[in-house]
Write a protein that holds these residues in place. Structure first.
Motif, PDB file in Angstrom:
ATOM      1  N   ILE A  98       0.830  -1.210   0.000  1.00  0.00           N
ATOM      2  CA  ILE A  98       0.000   0.000   0.000  1.00  0.00           C
ATOM      3  C   ILE A  98       0.864   1.261   0.000  1.00  0.00           C
ATOM      4  N   TYR A  99       0.460   2.227  -0.807  1.00  0.00           N
ATOM      5  CA  TYR A  99       1.132   3.533  -0.791  1.00  0.00           C
ATOM      6  C   TYR A  99       0.079   4.628  -0.708  1.00  0.00           C
ATOM      7  N   PHE A 100       0.258   5.533   0.240  1.00  0.00           N
ATOM      8  CA  PHE A 100      -0.606   6.705   0.342  1.00  0.00           C
ATOM      9  C   PHE A 100       0.231   7.954   0.076  1.00  0.00           C
ATOM     10  N   PRO A 101      -0.235   8.855  -0.764  1.00  0.00           N
ATOM     11  CA  PRO A 101       0.520  10.090  -1.039  1.00  0.00           C
ATOM     12  C   PRO A 101       0.684  10.942   0.221  1.00  0.00           C
ATOM     13  N   GLU A 102       1.600  11.865   0.136  1.00  0.00           N
ATOM     14  CA  GLU A 102       1.880  12.791   1.226  1.00  0.00           C
ATOM     15  C   GLU A 102       0.642  13.629   1.566  1.00  0.00           C
ATOM     16  N   VAL A 103       0.459  13.877   2.865  1.00  0.00           N
ATOM     17  CA  VAL A 103      -0.608  14.774   3.282  1.00  0.00           C
ATOM     18  C   VAL A 103      -0.012  16.158   3.522  1.00  0.00           C
ATOM     19  N   THR A 104      -0.778  17.180   3.213  1.00  0.00           N
ATOM     20  CA  THR A 104      -0.305  18.560   3.370  1.00  0.00           C
ATOM     21  C   THR A 104      -1.089  19.248   4.474  1.00  0.00           C
ATOM     22  N   LEU A 105      -0.348  19.791   5.438  1.00  0.00           N
ATOM     23  CA  LEU A 105      -0.942  20.470   6.582  1.00  0.00           C
ATOM     24  C   LEU A 105      -0.426  21.896   6.630  1.00  0.00           C
ATOM     25  N   LEU A 106      -1.044  22.726   7.446  1.00  0.00           N
ATOM     26  CA  LEU A 106      -0.613  24.117   7.558  1.00  0.00           C
ATOM     27  C   LEU A 106      -0.552  24.523   9.029  1.00  0.00           C
ATOM     28  N   TYR A 107       0.546  25.179   9.370  1.00  0.00           N
ATOM     29  CA  TYR A 107       0.726  25.676  10.740  1.00  0.00           C
ATOM     30  C   TYR A 107       0.896  27.189  10.682  1.00  0.00           C
ATOM     31  N   GLU A 108       0.050  27.906  11.431  1.00  0.00           N
ATOM     32  CA  GLU A 108       0.131  29.365  11.500  1.00  0.00           C
ATOM     33  C   GLU A 108       0.768  29.779  12.826  1.00  0.00           C
ATOM     34  N   TYR A 109       1.767  30.606  12.734  1.00  0.00           N
ATOM     35  CA  TYR A 109       2.435  31.063  13.952  1.00  0.00           C
ATOM     36  C   TYR A 109       2.404  32.585  14.020  1.00  0.00           C
ATOM     37  N   ASP A 110       2.542  33.078  15.219  1.00  0.00           N
ATOM     38  CA  ASP A 110       2.513  34.515  15.470  1.00  0.00           C
ATOM     39  C   ASP A 110       3.907  35.082  15.237  1.00  0.00           C
TER      40      ASP A 110
END
Length: 532
Positions: A98-110
């Motif tokens: 099984i192969y799952f593509p990369e997941v893309t997340l976002l982090y917001e910082y001050d």
């Protein structure tokens, strides 16, 4: 607290490395270490100092699912069929395949926080290393960490929402192998898989500008995203922060330029708008689409005030305006379009592409407007020729008054020039005609020939005769007795030739009666071809 580890890097325009980073320079200065730039370039030939900052690495699906969430302002809802498809893929396939593509997340910082207090840490800053070569290699690799207190904050899911939903559940609660069976222990599939991730690091903005932007970039170029989610890019994002990006995207720039015209639309209207804007851009016409859309929206809002107008009507109005020379022509076409829809009882919302709906209507409209020729076959008689000409022109005037898109033209009755091959000219006129009117008052053999030719070509034929003309012709036979051949001609004149006897042949004695016959027949012709 959960900590992700990976490689930190800027994804921007790169160039040949000319210097080291400031953080590495500070580290070297702190330890009084000498540095060889040429040797460093063999490790890092290219570098970038700006662009999108990302942390790429690996983590288990349970961790990634627990520290991330969807933003319902723009993210699509979980699609059950797609979700179940991923579940079955996970359950039924061999685990090592099984192969799952990369997941893309976002982090917001001050950005106002002291950098040393941010949860983003570079390994090179954490370790007390005094070897120049080791420091250089650590700096090049960019090993870093991001710590998340999931009780206080979450990463936003930009791409891979369905994957994380399924894999997170598979890791925490397990999945039903067979949905139709009860969730007994032998029907539960449970696994925690390793996933690759990419966390985009951005500074916080008041209107989630970057979050909307990256969601748009990730989704608009593959599977189509919902219209409302796309419009979020320019309605909720800060125009100053995203000015350069919006101006470089023709679709967003166009929507942004007409924002105040569509901001009060409901969701269905916005979905129609985004669809038609995309189609109009693909038309590649050298026109001011911004003004065209403003005018089209104005016409649509006027229609809404007059009657219960479908949202789909917005799309066709935009296309009609795109193809018309001005608003007046657009409104005229729209009037015929609504007649067309009503006549054939079309549900225009069923058309997936507005351009297909437009093309269907235009073909109909062009067929309606094309010139239709009328040919009159009759024996030469100056008086009756004048009556037919006047009656036909009056009927044409009335029909076109009821529908000015119809266009009839009467071919001149027996006005061929002396140097023209008359039979050939007559046949050519019949060939180009749509309606052939045949006067059989006198059973003229040439008229019968023209009638037969028209019937053979499948033209719409109108048979009429003048009772007075027929009566005058029969009176010429009164004194003829004992002439068998002439008796037959007289009988055919009285009872009609065999060829036309079975067809509808209508008598008239006054001009207004002739007009009534011709008008009734011409409207029947239009009904037969679906034009009324």
């Amino acid at each position: 607290m959960t900590t992700l580890y990976g490689i930190m890097q800027y994804l921007g325009k790169c160039q040949e490395t000319q210097n080291i980073s400031q953080s590495l320079q500070d580290k070297l200065n702190h330890n009084n270490l000498n540095f060889n730039l040429d040797k460093y370039k063999t490790i890092k030939p290219f570098s970038t100092n700006n662009g999108i900052q990302v942390l790429r690495g690996f983590a288990d699906s349970l961790t990634l699912a627990s520290i991330s969430q969807t933003n319902e302002e723009y993210q699509r809802k979980i699609e059950p069929n797609h979700k179940r498809g991923i579940e079955e893929y996970l359950i039924k396939n061999a685990q090592d395949k099984i192969y799952f593509p990369e997941v893309t997340l976002l982090y917001e910082y001050d950005a106002s926080i002291d950098p040393e207090k941010l949860p983003i840490k570079f390994l090179i800053d954490e370790l007390d290393i005094k070897n120049v070569d080791t420091l250089a290699r650590l700096e090049v690799i960019g090993v870093a960490s991001l710590s998340i207190d999931e009780e206080k904050e979450k990463l936003y899911r930009l791409d891979g929402n369905h994957r994380l939903e399924v894999l997170g559940k598979a890791a925490s609660d397990g999945l039903k192998k067979n949905e139709t069976k009860r969730a007994t222990s032998n029907n539960i599939f449970q696994t925690n898989r390793m996933l690759s991730f990419c966390v985009i690091l951005v500074t916080k903005t008041q209107n989630l500008s970057y979050e909307h932007l990256y969601f748009y970039l990730l989704n608009s170029k593959s599977l189509p995203i919902n219209a409302i989610k796309t419009l979020d890019i320019i309605t909720k994002a800060d125009s100053g922060e995203l000015k350069e990006f919006v101006e470089s995207d023709k679709f967003l720039l166009l929507l942004d330029s007409i924002k105040k015209w569509w901001q009060d639309f409901d969701d269905k209207e916005k979905e129609v708008l985004i669809s038609v804007v995309n189609e109009m851009i693909r038309e590649k016409e050298e026109k001011d689409l911004s003004n065209i859309l403003k005018e089209a929206i104005g016409i649509y809002k006027g229609e809404k005030n007059l009657e219960n107008t479908q949202e789909s009507m917005l799309g066709i109005i935009c296309f009609l305006r795109l193809k018309a020379k001005d608003c007046d022509e657009t409104k005229e076409k729209l009037r015929y379009f609504k007649q067309w829809v009503g006549k054939f009882n079309y549900d225009i919302s069923h058309f997936k592409k507005i351009s297909d709906l437009y093309e269907s209507f235009i073909k109909y409209d062009e067929e309606i407007r094309r010139k239709r020729y009328i040919f009159v076959a009759m024996e030469f008689n100056q008086n009756y020729m004048g009556i037919y000409k006047s009656a036909i022109e009056n009927v044409i005037h009335r029909i076109q008054g009821e529908n000015n898109s119809l266009n009839f033209e009467l071919i001149p009755i027996m006005e061929q020039k002396s140097d023209v091959n008359i039979p050939r000219q007559i046949f050519e006129d019949i060939e180009k005609s749509d309606i052939v009117m045949v006067d059989i008052s006198t059973n003229n053999p040439n008229v019968m020939l023209e009638y037969g030719y028209a019937k053979g070509l499948g033209r719409y034929v109108i048979l009429t005769y003048c009772e007075e003309w027929k009566k005058a012709m029969l009176e010429d036979f009164e004194n003829i007795k004992g002439k068998k051949y002439l008796e037959k001609i007289k009988k055919d004149l009285e009872q009609k030739n065999f060829d036309v006897r079975v067809n509808n042949h209508q008598a008239w004695s006054k001009k207004d009666e002739l007009e009534n016959i011709l008008e009734r027949e011409m409207k029947e012709y239009l009904r037969n071809i679906g034009k009324t």
